[in-house]
Motif scaffolding. Structure first.
Motif, PDB file in Angstrom:
ATOM      1  N   TYR A   1       0.639  -1.028  -0.123  1.00 48.49           N
ATOM      2  CA  TYR A   1      -0.519   0.149  -0.074  1.00 48.49           C
ATOM      3  C   TYR A   1       0.709   1.487  -0.236  1.00 48.49           C
TER       4      TYR A   1
ATOM      5  N   ASP B   1      -1.191  -8.828   6.941  1.00 43.00           N
ATOM      6  CA  ASP B   1      -2.168  -8.955   6.727  1.00 43.00           C
ATOM      7  C   ASP B   1      -3.524  -9.809   5.921  1.00 43.00           C
TER       8      ASP B   1
ATOM      9  N   ILE C   1      -5.922 -10.391   3.434  1.00 44.44           N
ATOM     10  CA  ILE C   1      -6.610  -9.332   1.645  1.00 44.44           C
ATOM     11  C   ILE C   1      -8.149  -9.638   2.407  1.00 44.44           C
ATOM     12  N   LYS C   2      -8.160 -10.352   2.405  1.00 42.60           N
ATOM     13  CA  LYS C   2     -10.537  -9.772   2.676  1.00 42.60           C
ATOM     14  C   LYS C   2     -10.173 -10.743   4.508  1.00 42.60           C
TER      15      LYS C   2
ATOM     16  N   ASN D   1      -4.313 -15.286   0.914  1.00 43.87           N
ATOM     17  CA  ASN D   1      -5.214 -14.122   1.693  1.00 43.87           C
ATOM     18  C   ASN D   1      -4.179 -13.808   2.375  1.00 43.87           C
TER      19      ASN D   1
ATOM     20  N   GLN E   1      -0.856 -11.029   3.649  1.00 46.01           N
ATOM     21  CA  GLN E   1       0.434 -10.156   2.590  1.00 46.01           C
ATOM     22  C   GLN E   1       0.843  -9.483   4.192  1.00 46.01           C
TER      23      GLN E   1
ATOM     24  N   LYS F   1      -6.945  -0.512   8.420  1.00 49.10           N
ATOM     25  CA  LYS F   1      -7.138  -0.979   7.614  1.00 49.10           C
ATOM     26  C   LYS F   1      -8.027  -1.734   8.504  1.00 49.10           C
TER      27      LYS F   1
ATOM     28  N   SER G   1     -11.456  -4.991   3.273  1.00 49.25           N
ATOM     29  CA  SER G   1     -10.973  -5.920   2.488  1.00 49.25           C
ATOM     30  C   SER G   1     -10.104  -4.875   1.721  1.00 49.25           C
ATOM     31  N   HIS G   2      -8.749  -5.192   1.450  1.00 53.46           N
ATOM     32  CA  HIS G   2      -8.493  -4.381  -0.261  1.00 53.46           C
ATOM     33  C   HIS G   2      -9.473  -3.365  -1.302  1.00 53.46           C
TER      34      HIS G   2
END
Length: 75
Positions: free
Chosen positions: A11, A25, A27-28, A42, A44, A54, A58-59
């Motif tokens: 990001y 993290d 992602i979903k 899923n 990162q 966040k 979700s992403h």
């Protein structure tokens, strides 16, 4: 995973230093997609600050929030 990301937050592009500024993290988010909790695809690594911001977005939801913040402050 860390190497695949070139040791950078996807990001912010900030260099990730394990034990200093790095957080894992989903992602979903696992709160909405518990079946993906252990799926490596899923996950990162992101900066700790990004992961706090966040939360359970979700992403795409997080990117939309970032865009909304930027557009609010656009001059």
């Amino acid at each position: 995973l860390y190497e695949r990301q070139n040791k950078k937050c996807p990001y912010t592009g900030v260099e990730l230093i394990p034990g200093t500024n790095t957080s894992l993290d989903h992602i979903k988010p696992k709160s909405k997609f518990p079946e993906l909790m252990h799926d490596i695809n899923n996950m990162q690594f992101v900066t700790t600050q990004v992961n706090r911001a966040k939360q359970d977005l979700s992403h795409l939801e997080f990117l939309a929030l970032c865009a909304q913040v930027v557009s609010f402050f656009a001059v």
